[in-house]
Scaffold this motif. Structure first.
Motif, short mmCIF file in Angstrom:
data_model
loop_
_atom_site.label_atom_id
_atom_site.label_comp_id
_atom_site.label_asym_id
_atom_site.label_seq_id
_atom_site.Cartn_x
_atom_site.Cartn_y
_atom_site.Cartn_z
N TRP A 86 56.68 -0.15 37.30
CA TRP A 86 56.04 -0.49 36.03
C TRP A 86 55.86 -2.00 35.90
O TRP A 86 56.82 -2.77 36.04
CB TRP A 86 56.91 0.04 34.89
CG TRP A 86 56.38 -0.24 33.50
CD1 TRP A 86 55.10 -0.52 33.13
CD2 TRP A 86 57.15 -0.24 32.30
NE1 TRP A 86 55.01 -0.70 31.78
CE2 TRP A 86 56.25 -0.53 31.24
CE3 TRP A 86 58.49 -0.02 32.01
CZ2 TRP A 86 56.67 -0.63 29.91
CZ3 TRP A 86 58.90 -0.11 30.69
CH2 TRP A 86 58.01 -0.40 29.65
N ASP B 100 54.25 -4.90 33.18
CA ASP B 100 53.78 -5.08 31.80
C ASP B 100 53.30 -6.51 31.66
O ASP B 100 54.04 -7.47 31.93
CB ASP B 100 54.91 -4.80 30.81
CG ASP B 100 54.43 -4.81 29.38
OD1 ASP B 100 53.64 -3.91 29.02
OD2 ASP B 100 54.85 -5.70 28.61
N GLN C 176 50.47 -0.43 35.09
CA GLN C 176 50.43 -1.64 34.29
C GLN C 176 50.07 -1.34 32.84
O GLN C 176 49.06 -0.70 32.56
CB GLN C 176 49.41 -2.63 34.86
CG GLN C 176 49.29 -3.92 34.05
CD GLN C 176 48.45 -4.95 34.74
OE1 GLN C 176 48.86 -5.54 35.75
NE2 GLN C 176 47.23 -5.16 34.24
N THR C 177 50.91 -1.84 31.93
CA THR C 177 50.64 -1.72 30.50
C THR C 177 50.35 -3.10 29.92
O THR C 177 50.49 -4.12 30.58
CB THR C 177 51.81 -1.07 29.76
OG1 THR C 177 53.03 -1.77 30.08
CG2 THR C 177 51.95 0.39 30.15
N TRP C 178 50.00 -3.07 28.64
CA TRP C 178 49.52 -4.26 27.95
C TRP C 178 50.47 -4.59 26.80
O TRP C 178 50.40 -4.06 25.72
CB TRP C 178 48.11 -3.96 27.44
CG TRP C 178 47.34 -5.07 26.81
CD1 TRP C 178 47.75 -6.33 26.51
CD2 TRP C 178 45.99 -4.97 26.39
NE1 TRP C 178 46.74 -7.03 25.93
CE2 TRP C 178 45.64 -6.23 25.84
CE3 TRP C 178 45.03 -3.96 26.42
CZ2 TRP C 178 44.37 -6.48 25.32
CZ3 TRP C 178 43.78 -4.23 25.91
CH2 TRP C 178 43.44 -5.48 25.37
N ASN C 179 51.46 -5.44 27.10
CA ASN C 179 52.37 -5.96 26.08
C ASN C 179 53.15 -4.85 25.36
O ASN C 179 53.24 -4.84 24.15
CB ASN C 179 51.58 -6.79 25.05
CG ASN C 179 52.49 -7.72 24.26
OD1 ASN C 179 53.50 -8.18 24.77
ND2 ASN C 179 52.12 -8.00 23.02
N ASN D 167 46.31 0.05 32.04
CA ASN D 167 46.01 0.18 30.61
C ASN D 167 44.73 -0.59 30.29
O ASN D 167 44.63 -1.79 30.54
CB ASN D 167 47.21 -0.38 29.84
CG ASN D 167 47.13 -0.20 28.34
OD1 ASN D 167 48.05 -0.65 27.65
ND2 ASN D 167 46.10 0.43 27.79
N LYS E 149 56.35 -3.57 26.91
CA LYS E 149 57.71 -3.44 27.42
C LYS E 149 58.77 -3.97 26.44
O LYS E 149 59.86 -3.40 26.34
CB LYS E 149 57.85 -4.18 28.75
CG LYS E 149 59.13 -3.84 29.51
CD LYS E 149 59.07 -4.34 30.93
CE LYS E 149 60.25 -3.84 31.75
NZ LYS E 149 60.16 -4.25 33.17
N TYR F 140 45.26 -11.12 29.02
CA TYR F 140 45.26 -9.83 29.70
C TYR F 140 43.92 -9.55 30.37
O TYR F 140 43.88 -9.08 31.51
CB TYR F 140 45.60 -8.71 28.72
CG TYR F 140 45.78 -7.36 29.39
CD1 TYR F 140 46.93 -7.08 30.11
CD2 TYR F 140 44.80 -6.37 29.30
CE1 TYR F 140 47.09 -5.84 30.74
CE2 TYR F 140 44.96 -5.14 29.92
CZ TYR F 140 46.11 -4.88 30.64
OH TYR F 140 46.26 -3.66 31.26
N GLU G 71 60.55 -0.27 26.09
CA GLU G 71 61.04 -0.14 27.47
C GLU G 71 61.76 1.19 27.66
O GLU G 71 61.55 1.89 28.66
CB GLU G 71 61.96 -1.29 27.82
CG GLU G 71 62.48 -1.22 29.25
CD GLU G 71 63.22 -2.48 29.68
OE1 GLU G 71 63.54 -2.58 30.87
OE2 GLU G 71 63.46 -3.35 28.82
#
Length: 432
Positions: A79, A81, A49-52, A105, A54, A87, A58
């Motif tokens: 993945w 996002d 998981q990422t934070w804003n 993240n 993608k 968040y 991407e």
């Protein structure tokens, strides 16, 4: 003053999870690897998981995932996002529900409650020797007061210069080629700008926060990290100086309001002449404020300590992961030197891996403003540190801002305002 995809993910993020407010409990017995080294093949299925990120990156992250899966047959990475808004709340809800992604993240303040609840791996135990790949200050950024261990892999870093509006300097009779380099010079020039413009133009657009107090020389906490101490002589002196500026019209009055959006928008609109920024702000100026871009000056962060502030992002590994070896291996892959350096070519951030900042990309200017900012910021990172304690959450930030606003208005003395802020923040710390 940040690009949309990075704004929330940068270390300036205001939101924070708090252990007392998010309902976290100690994890159950599900995941492996909570009590010792995590090893074995990286051949499981995990979520990342990422934070804003993608929307703009991407292609980059899809490539990183494909490279990892190719190098580790059997590994599969899904993945996720999350958007910028909410968040911290999303992390809190996932943690409470036991659905925290395998690799997530985090900023230092976001990992703190997860670490206290035992929901992310202590990497010093789980992956002995992993620290050697990262700079010491970056690795230390994910330690937690009162806890042994490190709870996230350092990922990308940022720091920034200060931007100033050369045209506004000239209008106020100030030399745009000689911006302030000390606090005395900053306060003096701010006073002169206010006087020269009849209060029409303010130099500054923000009351001091915990980072500013740290840069000025105040110690945020005691050595044990158990009590806040920013009501010391340095902290009080800074608030006193800002009170003088506020009275003179050198600080925008909007900075004292609850719904204030910060100095960035004020600087973009030309309402203030001075604002801290980061390495990726110039593109924002070029696109959204071309008149400002033509007149923007760039100078170094002012500090009494000789150390700029370092913003830091990391990747934590869930202690409940069913495939901790795969999760840890993937987090190490994303944050290795090659991938961090490649990401730094995609966006103006900086790698946390040892030796990466020695690359000519970070040491040699290329004749562009962006190159100048990049090299200056990278040089600052050589000695930068984080002035924001990981336990200093969103509620504490608001308390400090409110108390300083009372001091600006004259409702409290600077000493009393900081004393009260420290008392209230220490009470929250004790509630835990």
């Amino acid at each position: 003053m940040r690009t949309p995809a990075i704004r929330a993910a940068a270390a300036l993020a205001a939101a924070a999870l708090t252990a007392s407010g998010c309902g976290l409990a100690a994890p159950g017995s599900g995941g492996a690897g909570q009590d010792g080294p995590v090893d074995g093949p990286a051949d499981g299925a995990i979520t990342f998981q990422t934070w804003n990120l993608k929307a703009d990156y991407e292609e980059f992250f899809t490539g990183v995932i494909e490279d990892f899966e190719e190098a580790n047959p059997g590994a599969r990475v899904r993945w996720l996002d999350q958007p910028a808004e909410g968040y911290a709340d999303k992390l809190s809800a996932d943690a409470a529900a036991g659905t925290l992604p395998d690799v997530v993240n985090v900023a230092p303040d976001l990992v703190h409650p997860l670490a206290e609840a035992g929901m992310v791996l202590d990497l010093d135990r789980a992956r002995p020797g992993a620290a050697g790949a990262y700079t010491a200050d970056a690795w230390a950024g994910f330690t937690v007061p009162g806890e042994d261990g490190t709870y996230a892999y350092p990922w990308y870093l940022n720091t920034g210069p200060v931007f100033y509006n050369r045209a506004l300097f000239e209008e106020a009779g100030l030399d745009p080629d000689a911006p302030p380099t000390t606090y005395d010079e900053l306060f003096d020039q701010a006073q002169r700008m206010a006087e020269a413009t009849g209060g029409k133009t303010a130099m500054l657009g923000q009351t001091p926060g915990i980072i500013d107090l740290g840069l000025y020389g105040s110690q945020a906490m005691n050595e044990d990290g158990t009590r806040f101490t920013f009501n010391d002589a340095a902290g009080v002196e800074m608030v006193e100086r800002y009170k003088e500026l506020y009275d003179a019209g050198a600080l925008v009055p909007e900075a004292l309001t609850q719904d204030y959006t910060g100095a960035g928008e004020q600087f973009m609109s030309g309402a203030i002449a001075w604002a801290p920024g980061s390495a990726y702000d110039l593109e924002n100026f070029r696109t959204n404020a071309p008149d400002l871009y033509e007149n923007v000056g760039i100078t170094e962060v002012i500090t009494n300590t000789g150390r700029a502030h370092m913003y830091l992002q990391g990747l934590a590994v869930s202690a409940e992961s069913e495939d901790p070896a795969t999760a840890a291996a993937f987090a190490e892959f994303v944050t290795n030197a090659a991938n961090q350096e490649a990401f730094a070519h995609e966006v103006q951030i900086f790698p946390s891996t040892k030796g990466s900042l020695d690359d000519p990309y970070f040491t040699e200017e290329d004749g562009t403003d962006e190159g100048r900012v990049r090299v200056a910021a990278a040089a600052q990172l050589e000695s930068a540190t984080s002035y924001t304690p990981v336990v200093f959450g969103d509620q504490m930030q608001n308390l400090l801002r409110d108390e300083i606003a009372l001091a600006m208005r004259g409702d409290k003395s600077p000493q009393q305002a900081l004393d009260d802020a420290v008392d209230r923040c220490n009470a929250l710390l004790e509630e835990g």
